[in-house]
Design an enzyme around this catalytic site. Structure first.
Site, PDB file in Angstrom:
ATOM      1  N   GLY A  10      36.738  61.509  75.335  1.00 41.58           N
ATOM      2  CA  GLY A  10      37.668  62.647  75.207  1.00 41.58           C
ATOM      3  C   GLY A  10      37.132  63.904  75.868  1.00 41.58           C
ATOM      4  CB  SER A  12      40.483  65.117  79.845  1.00 34.79           C
ATOM      5  OG  SER A  12      41.041  64.978  78.562  1.00 34.79           O
ATOM      6  CG  ASP A  66      43.844  54.268  72.651  1.00 37.65           C
ATOM      7  OD1 ASP A  66      43.100  54.963  71.929  1.00 37.65           O
ATOM      8  OD2 ASP A  66      44.906  53.761  72.258  1.00 37.65           O
ATOM      9  CB  VAL A  67      37.858  55.793  72.226  1.00 43.85           C
ATOM     10  CG1 VAL A  67      37.230  55.994  73.588  1.00 43.85           C
ATOM     11  CG2 VAL A  67      38.375  57.101  71.656  1.00 43.85           C
ATOM     12  CB  SER A 145      34.611  68.387  61.340  1.00 45.26           C
ATOM     13  OG  SER A 145      35.180  69.562  60.806  1.00 45.26           O
ATOM     14  CE1 TYR A 158      39.715  66.352  62.895  1.00 42.24           C
ATOM     15  CE2 TYR A 158      38.668  67.688  61.196  1.00 42.24           C
ATOM     16  CZ  TYR A 158      38.807  67.332  62.524  1.00 42.24           C
ATOM     17  OH  TYR A 158      38.029  67.940  63.492  1.00 42.24           O
ATOM     18  CE  LYS A 162      36.300  64.861  63.423  1.00 39.75           C
ATOM     19  NZ  LYS A 162      35.751  64.464  64.721  1.00 39.75           N
ATOM     20  CB  ILE A 191      35.256  75.019  68.043  1.00 34.49           C
ATOM     21  CG1 ILE A 191      34.064  74.607  67.161  1.00 34.49           C
ATOM     22  CG2 ILE A 191      34.836  75.230  69.497  1.00 34.49           C
ATOM     23  CD1 ILE A 191      32.968  75.636  67.023  1.00 34.49           C
TER      24      ILE A 191
HETATM   25  P1  NAP Z   1      41.037  68.757  71.722  1.00 32.64           P
HETATM   26  O1  NAP Z   1      40.964  69.992  72.543  1.00 32.64           O
HETATM   27  O2  NAP Z   1      42.327  68.376  71.083  1.00 32.64           O
HETATM   28  O3  NAP Z   1      40.482  67.552  72.620  1.00 32.64           O
HETATM   29  C1  NAP Z   1      40.408  66.246  72.099  1.00 32.64           C
HETATM   30  C2  NAP Z   1      40.045  65.298  73.215  1.00 32.64           C
HETATM   31  O4  NAP Z   1      40.022  63.953  72.698  1.00 32.64           O
HETATM   32  C3  NAP Z   1      41.069  65.319  74.349  1.00 32.64           C
HETATM   33  O5  NAP Z   1      40.401  65.171  75.591  1.00 32.64           O
HETATM   34  C4  NAP Z   1      41.916  64.092  74.024  1.00 32.64           C
HETATM   35  O6  NAP Z   1      42.590  63.530  75.123  1.00 32.64           O
HETATM   36  C5  NAP Z   1      40.841  63.139  73.535  1.00 32.64           C
HETATM   37  N1  NAP Z   1      41.400  61.999  72.820  1.00 32.64           N
HETATM   38  C6  NAP Z   1      42.256  62.010  71.769  1.00 32.64           C
HETATM   39  N2  NAP Z   1      42.559  60.749  71.412  1.00 32.64           N
HETATM   40  C7  NAP Z   1      41.906  59.931  72.272  1.00 32.64           C
HETATM   41  C8  NAP Z   1      41.829  58.523  72.440  1.00 32.64           C
HETATM   42  N3  NAP Z   1      42.489  57.684  71.617  1.00 32.64           N
HETATM   43  N4  NAP Z   1      41.063  58.021  73.444  1.00 32.64           N
HETATM   44  C9  NAP Z   1      40.387  58.841  74.281  1.00 32.64           C
HETATM   45  N5  NAP Z   1      40.418  60.192  74.171  1.00 32.64           N
HETATM   46  C10 NAP Z   1      41.178  60.726  73.184  1.00 32.64           C
HETATM   47  O7  NAP Z   1      40.000  68.818  70.523  1.00 32.64           O
HETATM   48  P2  NAP Z   1      38.590  69.546  70.415  1.00 32.64           P
HETATM   49  O8  NAP Z   1      38.760  70.729  69.561  1.00 32.64           O
HETATM   50  O9  NAP Z   1      37.941  69.667  71.728  1.00 32.64           O
HETATM   51  O10 NAP Z   1      37.826  68.458  69.517  1.00 32.64           O
HETATM   52  C11 NAP Z   1      36.793  67.605  70.018  1.00 32.64           C
HETATM   53  C12 NAP Z   1      36.089  66.982  68.829  1.00 32.64           C
HETATM   54  O11 NAP Z   1      35.508  68.014  68.035  1.00 32.64           O
HETATM   55  C13 NAP Z   1      37.031  66.214  67.910  1.00 32.64           C
HETATM   56  O12 NAP Z   1      36.393  65.057  67.413  1.00 32.64           O
HETATM   57  C14 NAP Z   1      37.282  67.195  66.787  1.00 32.64           C
HETATM   58  O13 NAP Z   1      37.636  66.563  65.594  1.00 32.64           O
HETATM   59  C15 NAP Z   1      35.930  67.870  66.694  1.00 32.64           C
HETATM   60  N6  NAP Z   1      35.967  69.177  66.039  1.00 32.64           N
HETATM   61  C16 NAP Z   1      36.721  70.207  66.552  1.00 32.64           C
HETATM   62  C17 NAP Z   1      36.725  71.422  65.871  1.00 32.64           C
HETATM   63  C18 NAP Z   1      37.515  72.610  66.372  1.00 32.64           C
HETATM   64  O14 NAP Z   1      37.539  73.625  65.673  1.00 32.64           O
HETATM   65  N7  NAP Z   1      38.133  72.540  67.530  1.00 32.64           N
HETATM   66  C19 NAP Z   1      35.988  71.579  64.706  1.00 32.64           C
HETATM   67  C20 NAP Z   1      35.243  70.512  64.231  1.00 32.64           C
HETATM   68  C21 NAP Z   1      35.233  69.323  64.903  1.00 32.64           C
HETATM   69  P3  NAP Z   1      44.121  64.036  75.464  1.00 32.64           P
HETATM   70  O15 NAP Z   1      43.947  65.153  76.421  1.00 32.64           O
HETATM   71  O16 NAP Z   1      44.775  62.867  76.054  1.00 32.64           O
HETATM   72  O17 NAP Z   1      44.775  64.416  74.187  1.00 32.64           O
END
Ligand code: NAP
Length: 250
Positions: A10, A12, A66-67, A145, A158, A162, A191
């Protein structure tokens, strides 16, 4: 000599993107995007990440998968090894949220979140570990998280995914530590990313008040720790969960 190889699921956009760009200073990167039927935008975003990496002097490949699907996740690991001659670091970052009160939560919402956030780490790690075991070295870094430790209304699935990643991390650390492989978890707080941008402004303001550092984290704040955990300096860190939350959870 070729740089070692890191796969970031993920990557991208969001946190994964920042991790890929940071790791590219010392690793060749497999930039994984979510390979959904009829969504070419994801591939284009991944290509953009790889272009940035190359402009900065790094290298790698983009790989769709698709992981949350066991076969696709296994193919992703195989493709990483085939294209880059190995896998030294696996960052299980891909994740989704589908917030819903539990009494209204559908089975598919529950399973989508568990499959994407937790089962994916099992599928990818299982395949990568087979290779890492032969090399007697490797790093697995799981993006959990703080919600996995504290819970959150509307996020039962969620938070469970986590928290599950933490038990998973401890188990990998015990099972594969003797084979020279470490497993650690990073627990981000709040974040700035597409995941949090969709929240109402008043929720963001309320959350910010609870953060001693007075700001949301950036994807780069998370990437810096992941880069450290992937580096030789972190060789003796195993089975740990490290919060990067500006002090929000103290
Ligand atoms: P994000 O901007 O929504 O990005 C999520 C990424 O995961 C995207 O590239 C998405 O691809 C990819 N993804 C989703 N489902 C997938 C699948 N089945 N196979 C392959 N790739 C997939 O989220 P983020 O905030 O960067 O989060 C990244 C990680 O950090 C996540 O595990 C999230 O739970 C964790 N996290 C985030 C926060 C926060 O505050 N943002 C806090 C704690 C933990 P698409 O572009 O196709 O959707």
């Amino acid at each position: 000599m070729n740089k070692p190889v890191a796969l970031v699921t993920g990557s991208s956009r969001g946190i994964g993107r920042a991790i890929a760009i940071e790791l590219a200073k010392n690793f060749r990167i497999a930039v994984n995007y979510y390979d959904k039927i009829e969504v070419d935008a994801n591939r284009a975003q991944a290509q953009e990440v790889l272009d940035l990496i190359r402009q900065a002097g790094g290298d790698g490949v983009i790989l769709g998968a698709d992981v949350s699907d066991p076969a696709s996740a296994a193919q992703l690991i195989e493709a990483t090894i085939a294209n880059l001659d190995g896998i030294d670091v696996l960052v299980n970052n891909a994740g989704i949220n589908k917030d819903q009160l539990m009494v209204r939560m559908t089975d598919s919402q529950w399973h989508d979140v568990i499959d994407t956030n937790l089962s994916s780490a099992f599928y990818c790690s299982r395949a990568a570990l087979k290779y890492m075991m032969k090399k007697k070295q490797g790093r697995i870094i799981n993006i959990s998280s703080v919600v996995g430790m504290a819970g959150n209304a509307g996020q039962a699935h969620y938070a469970a995914s986590k928290a599950g990643l933490l038990g998973f991390t401890y188990s990998v650390a015990k099972e594969y530590g003797p084979r020279g492989i470490t497993a650690n978890a990073v627990a981000p707080g709040y974040i700035v990313s597409d995941m949090t941008n969709k929240l109402p402004a008043e929720v963001t303001a309320r959350m910010t008040e609870q953060i001693p550092l007075g700001r949301l984290g950036t994807p780069e704040d998370i990437a810096a720790l992941v880069a450290f955990l992937a580096s030789p300096a972190a060789a003796y860190i195993n089975g740990q969960v490290i919060r990067v939350d500006g002090g929000m959870s103290i």
